[in-house]
Every structure is written in structure tokens, then in C-alpha cells.
Motif scaffolding. Structure first.
Motif, short mmCIF file in Angstrom:
data_model
loop_
_atom_site.label_atom_id
_atom_site.label_comp_id
_atom_site.label_asym_id
_atom_site.label_seq_id
_atom_site.Cartn_x
_atom_site.Cartn_y
_atom_site.Cartn_z
N TYR A 1 0.84 -1.20 0.00
CA TYR A 1 0.00 0.00 0.00
C TYR A 1 0.88 1.26 0.00
N ARG A 2 1.89 1.26 0.85
CA ARG A 2 2.83 2.39 0.88
C ARG A 2 3.51 2.59 -0.48
N LYS A 3 3.97 1.49 -1.06
CA LYS A 3 4.67 1.56 -2.35
C LYS A 3 3.75 2.13 -3.44
N ALA A 4 2.51 1.67 -3.47
CA ALA A 4 1.57 2.16 -4.48
C ALA A 4 1.34 3.67 -4.34
N HIS A 5 1.27 4.14 -3.11
CA HIS A 5 1.00 5.56 -2.89
C HIS A 5 2.24 6.44 -2.98
N ALA A 6 3.40 5.83 -3.02
CA ALA A 6 4.63 6.60 -3.22
C ALA A 6 4.79 7.01 -4.67
N TRP B 1 -0.19 6.82 -10.12
CA TRP B 1 -0.20 7.04 -11.57
C TRP B 1 -0.52 8.50 -11.90
N ALA B 2 0.16 9.02 -12.89
CA ALA B 2 -0.04 10.42 -13.29
C ALA B 2 -1.48 10.69 -13.70
N ASN C 1 -9.98 5.74 -12.41
CA ASN C 1 -10.38 5.42 -11.05
C ASN C 1 -10.78 3.95 -10.91
N ALA C 2 -11.49 3.42 -11.87
CA ALA C 2 -11.88 2.00 -11.82
C ALA C 2 -10.63 1.12 -11.80
N ARG C 3 -9.63 1.48 -12.61
CA ARG C 3 -8.38 0.71 -12.62
C ARG C 3 -7.65 0.82 -11.28
#
Length: 118
Positions: free
Chosen positions: A18-23, A26-27, A73-75
Motif C-alpha cells: 500500500y505504501r509503495k503504491a501511494h509513493a 499514476w499520473a 479510477n476503476a483501474r
């Protein structure tokens, strides 16, 4: 501007992911949030996986509707779904909203408007 705070819970074994995804969000997701009116948006994560999110908005329902219509957002919600505890809907539809009980600026404004020196 309305201040919004919400809570979610990340599964214990998913905190690092979760941390990694939010670091590195996606642009196109960042653009969608910005374009649909999410301002001053922050997410905080406790070591036990408690997530507290905060943002400011002119119109919460318009923000939610705008993101629901954004294909990215769905992705994003699909990519994040496995990280949360007990959700049967996308995370952005499962926010547990928290009531604001104190805001320093609001109270200072109220005090100052009532003629009490700051």
C-alpha cells in the motif's frame, strides 16, 4: 471549502505494498483527482494499517461522481482492492467519514468576530 476526513483499514500483510503504491500514484490518477476537485488531499497510515485520509472540496458529491466517471479510477480501485480489510465495494465507496469536532482557524475566526482580541 469543506474539509473531509475518512478512515479505511489496510490488511496487515499489505501495508508495504500500500505504501509503495501511494509513493508513485499514476499520473492519470493524480490528474483525475485534481480535475475533479480534490484539494489538499493527504493520506496517513498507522503501522497497524489504519488509514486516515483528508481532503478539501467545494462539493463532495461532485468529487465522488467525477471520480466514478473517470476510467482511471476503476483501474486504481481494482489495483487497491486486495489491500483493504472487509470491503465488498471499491475503497472510495467505503470511506468511513469522520466528523470534524475542532478546527483552530474556525474557532479563531469566531472569537475574533465576537470582538475578543487575538
Amino acid at each position: 471549502m469543506r474539509r473531509v476526513c475518512f478512515q479505511l483499514q489496510v490488511k496487515p500483510g499489505h501495508i508495504d505494498a500500500y505504501r509503495k503504491a501511494h509513493a508513485a500514484v499514476w499520473a492519470d490518477m493524480l490528474s483525475a483527482l485534481h480535475d475533479t476537485g480534490w484539494h489538499n488531499y493527504s493520506i496517513f497510515l498507522r503501522p497497524d494499517g489504519l488509514v486516515i485520509g483528508y481532503f478539501e472540496t467545494e462539493d463532495l458529491q461532485a468529487n465522488l461522481d467525477g471520480m466514478a466517471a473517470a476510467p482511471v479510477n476503476a483501474r486504481w480501485q481494482a489495483a487497491m482492492a486486495e489491500h483493504f480489510v472487509d470491503l465488498d465495494v471499491p475503497a472510495d465507496q467505503a470511506f468511513l467519514y469522520l466528523d470534524e469536532v475542532f478546527n483552530l482557524d474556525d474557532q479563531l475566526t469566531s472569537v475574533n468576530q465576537n470582538g475578543i482580541p487575538s
